[in-house]
Design a protein around this motif. Structure first.
Motif, PDB file in Angstrom:
ATOM      1  N   GLN A  65      -6.565  26.505 -21.237  1.00  0.00           N
ATOM      2  CA  GLN A  65      -6.322  25.716 -20.039  1.00  0.00           C
ATOM      3  C   GLN A  65      -6.959  24.354 -20.206  1.00  0.00           C
ATOM      4  OE1 GLN A  65      -4.362  26.861 -17.836  1.00  0.00           O
ATOM      5  NE2 GLN A  65      -4.556  29.085 -17.801  1.00  0.00           N
ATOM      6  N   TRP A  77      -7.702  21.027 -17.367  1.00  0.00           N
ATOM      7  CA  TRP A  77      -7.428  20.307 -16.127  1.00  0.00           C
ATOM      8  C   TRP A  77      -8.558  19.334 -15.862  1.00  0.00           C
ATOM      9  CZ3 TRP A  77      -9.065  25.490 -15.596  1.00  0.00           C
ATOM     10  CH2 TRP A  77     -10.222  25.686 -14.868  1.00  0.00           C
ATOM     11  N   ILE A 125       0.070  31.881 -12.250  1.00  0.00           N
ATOM     12  CA  ILE A 125      -0.648  30.611 -12.294  1.00  0.00           C
ATOM     13  C   ILE A 125      -1.829  30.678 -11.324  1.00  0.00           C
ATOM     14  CG2 ILE A 125       1.316  29.178 -12.967  1.00  0.00           C
ATOM     15  CD1 ILE A 125       1.433  28.245 -10.003  1.00  0.00           C
ATOM     16  N   ILE A 172      -9.779  22.010  -4.122  1.00  0.00           N
ATOM     17  CA  ILE A 172     -11.148  21.504  -4.018  1.00  0.00           C
ATOM     18  C   ILE A 172     -11.252  20.294  -3.109  1.00  0.00           C
ATOM     19  CG2 ILE A 172     -10.900  20.029  -6.078  1.00  0.00           C
ATOM     20  CD1 ILE A 172     -13.861  20.591  -6.706  1.00  0.00           C
ATOM     21  N   VAL A 226       3.521  23.957  -4.260  1.00  0.00           N
ATOM     22  CA  VAL A 226       3.638  24.468  -5.633  1.00  0.00           C
ATOM     23  C   VAL A 226       3.507  25.989  -5.635  1.00  0.00           C
ATOM     24  CG1 VAL A 226       2.582  24.531  -7.926  1.00  0.00           C
ATOM     25  CG2 VAL A 226       2.836  22.350  -6.732  1.00  0.00           C
ATOM     26  N   PHE A 238     -13.060  33.818 -11.018  1.00  0.00           N
ATOM     27  CA  PHE A 238     -12.183  32.663 -11.221  1.00  0.00           C
ATOM     28  C   PHE A 238     -11.886  32.473 -12.714  1.00  0.00           C
ATOM     29  CE2 PHE A 238     -12.014  27.949 -11.938  1.00  0.00           C
ATOM     30  CZ  PHE A 238     -10.699  27.812 -11.539  1.00  0.00           C
ATOM     31  N   PHE A 248      -8.054  32.441 -14.398  1.00  0.00           N
ATOM     32  CA  PHE A 248      -7.372  31.368 -15.130  1.00  0.00           C
ATOM     33  C   PHE A 248      -7.213  31.706 -16.608  1.00  0.00           C
ATOM     34  CE2 PHE A 248     -11.667  29.145 -15.395  1.00  0.00           C
ATOM     35  CZ  PHE A 248     -11.772  29.123 -16.780  1.00  0.00           C
ATOM     36  N   SER A 308      -3.825  33.179 -16.945  1.00  0.00           N
ATOM     37  CA  SER A 308      -2.740  32.458 -16.276  1.00  0.00           C
ATOM     38  C   SER A 308      -2.001  31.537 -17.242  1.00  0.00           C
ATOM     39  CB  SER A 308      -3.291  31.599 -15.138  1.00  0.00           C
ATOM     40  OG  SER A 308      -3.711  32.407 -14.076  1.00  0.00           O
ATOM     41  N   LYS A 309      -0.719  31.343 -16.951  1.00  0.00           N
ATOM     42  CA  LYS A 309       0.068  30.369 -17.698  1.00  0.00           C
ATOM     43  C   LYS A 309      -0.538  28.976 -17.542  1.00  0.00           C
ATOM     44  CE  LYS A 309       4.875  31.934 -17.694  1.00  0.00           C
ATOM     45  NZ  LYS A 309       5.154  31.587 -19.100  1.00  0.00           N
ATOM     46  N   GLN A 310      -0.888  28.629 -16.321  1.00  0.00           N
ATOM     47  CA  GLN A 310      -1.429  27.307 -16.025  1.00  0.00           C
ATOM     48  C   GLN A 310      -2.524  27.446 -14.987  1.00  0.00           C
ATOM     49  OE1 GLN A 310      -0.499  24.875 -17.810  1.00  0.00           O
ATOM     50  NE2 GLN A 310       1.628  25.197 -18.405  1.00  0.00           N
ATOM     51  N   CYS A 311      -3.440  26.510 -15.014  1.00  0.00           N
ATOM     52  CA  CYS A 311      -4.438  26.384 -13.949  1.00  0.00           C
ATOM     53  C   CYS A 311      -4.745  24.909 -13.783  1.00  0.00           C
ATOM     54  CB  CYS A 311      -5.715  27.138 -14.319  1.00  0.00           C
ATOM     55  SG  CYS A 311      -7.081  26.831 -13.169  1.00  0.00           S
ATOM     56  N   TRP A 312      -4.722  24.455 -12.551  1.00  0.00           N
ATOM     57  CA  TRP A 312      -5.198  23.089 -12.296  1.00  0.00           C
ATOM     58  C   TRP A 312      -5.678  22.995 -10.861  1.00  0.00           C
ATOM     59  CZ3 TRP A 312       0.221  23.753 -12.585  1.00  0.00           C
ATOM     60  CH2 TRP A 312       0.942  23.368 -11.476  1.00  0.00           C
ATOM     61  N   PHE A 313      -6.333  21.898 -10.555  1.00  0.00           N
ATOM     62  CA  PHE A 313      -6.930  21.717  -9.232  1.00  0.00           C
ATOM     63  C   PHE A 313      -6.216  20.642  -8.431  1.00  0.00           C
ATOM     64  CE2 PHE A 313     -11.029  23.930  -8.490  1.00  0.00           C
ATOM     65  CZ  PHE A 313     -10.982  24.745  -9.592  1.00  0.00           C
ATOM     66  N   PHE A 314      -6.205  20.874  -7.120  1.00  0.00           N
ATOM     67  CA  PHE A 314      -5.713  19.871  -6.167  1.00  0.00           C
ATOM     68  C   PHE A 314      -6.887  19.421  -5.314  1.00  0.00           C
ATOM     69  CE2 PHE A 314      -1.522  21.822  -6.893  1.00  0.00           C
ATOM     70  CZ  PHE A 314      -0.746  20.690  -7.027  1.00  0.00           C
TER      71      PHE A 314
END
Lengths: 183, 183, 183
Positions: free
Chosen positions: B179, B181, C30, C35, C48, C170, C174, C177-183
């Motif tokens: 990952q 990010w 995902i 945050i 999403v 957490f 992740f 998971s295929k992807q992990c990112w933060f908003f």
């Protein structure tokens, strides 16, 4: 000892497992979301996009929310209703007008940072966008955000690899990417 | 029935497919970008880094733009030109001086949140950085951002696993990570 | 020519390599970190999440730091000490009260953007959360952040797939998971 029939069965099962893995494998691509819409974050996104493209990764950029303001061409105009016009005035008109992400942190504006960048020979956002175009970086604009911001297609800059997509296409994009994250 | 020659051919093809998959497989590592430079986001990055390292993932942290300010050592000084000196004064001098990401949201400053953290027994950013060092978390500093911010190597804190890298190294890093990010 | 013994050995080795690859393979899922805690970023996260869930990805949302404020139910109350109470008053009381991420950029408040969203038929954050619940999107709340913000479980809204987790969970999330990112 393993018989030939056993051996064939082993190979069959192994093939099925390899197929399952291939179905999950990612492409040599990354997806970069641009949501923040500040000069620094948008530049960072293009710098990564260009770096990845130079190293032979395919790059899909997804512009959403405030990110879309960077795509406006200050020389273009579009017919709009009152509310959209108001938004249009308040939101930055293109890459040259983006604010910094941390005004409060700095006591300095985009003008100052642009001077510093020039001094250090760093490229402007406009130059980075041109480089990205040359390297085949794709720009996907979130249609929902365009609606929300009241932006029209005819006021975005010309870019050779740009299209308009919904959330479904974005999910498709990041599902097959090595990495996806937002700026 | 499958002949031995067929069988050998099946195995050869399967081997090639497994090799292709192995070429795409990621390492047991993650890459965390630090761009925001606020106390809360930088702490979040180190908390995830430490958590991942404890669970045996290798962790590469990439510090860029405002993120680099957290790496300054308030006790160190460097010779600088006028412009760099001005930036140096305006930007936070190390982990102890970072602002919050949402000043407007809170009506409270970093001082208040640090008190709350202490009350709850949460570690300070400085303590988190020390823990990360002990766990082998690597810090990679973006050279372009150092130039832009006017920071010199001699004013960053001492950290056992720190180096200076360009975008190419960052692309390399995240390409092989589980990952990646940004905070 | 390959002997049967060689062939068995080839198959054995290949099986071991496939097993190693399977151990590294990700789930069809995902992980989305929340945050920032602003209306726009939190909405983007849910949009999403819903899009991914509709396309048959499992979705784990991890709420941390300011992100947790979106989970407060304005109709619920909890007993608190003085400091926690102060924080409780200063931080937004639920999804309906979140600020925008870029106040300075806009000269417009959340009220204005909500009007625009309504006009364009876009769903409110509350409606998005209900949709996410219906699609099985899981919400994981960071216990450390709850402590820090002084939030109690009894003041968060009712959600069918919600639990409280530490950093270890957490990392686990992740990692697969295929992807992990933060908003």
């Amino acid at each position: 000892m393993t018989t030939e029939v056993d051996r064939d069965e082993l190979i069959r099962r192994l093939t099925a497992r390899v197929e399952a893995l291939e179905g999950k494998a990612t492409n040599e691509s990354i997806t970069l979301g641009v949501i923040n819409g500040s000069l620094d974050y948008t530049m960072a996104a293009f710098i990564v996009a260009i770096g990845a493209a130079v190293y032979d990764l395919e790059v899909d950029m997804f512009f959403t929310f405030w990110g879309t303001a960077a795509l406006r061409d200050p020389k273009k105009k579009a017919k709009k209703g009152f509310m959209d016009k108001m938004f249009g005035v308040m939101l930055p008109r293109g890459a040259g007008k983006l604010p910094l992400s941390h005004l409060q942190m700095l006591g300095m504006g985009p003008v100052m940072i642009k001077q510093v960048m020039k001094k250090h020979g760093a490229k402007s956002l406009e130059e980075l966008i041109a480089d990205a175009a040359g390297l085949g970086v794709r720009i996907h604009v979130c249609t929902m955000s365009m609606d929300l911001m009241g932006f029209k297609k005819e006021e975005l800059f010309d870019y050779p690899h740009m299209d308009y997509v919904g959330v479904g296409s974005f999910v498709d994009m990041f599902s097959k990417s090595k990495q996806c994250w937002f700026f």
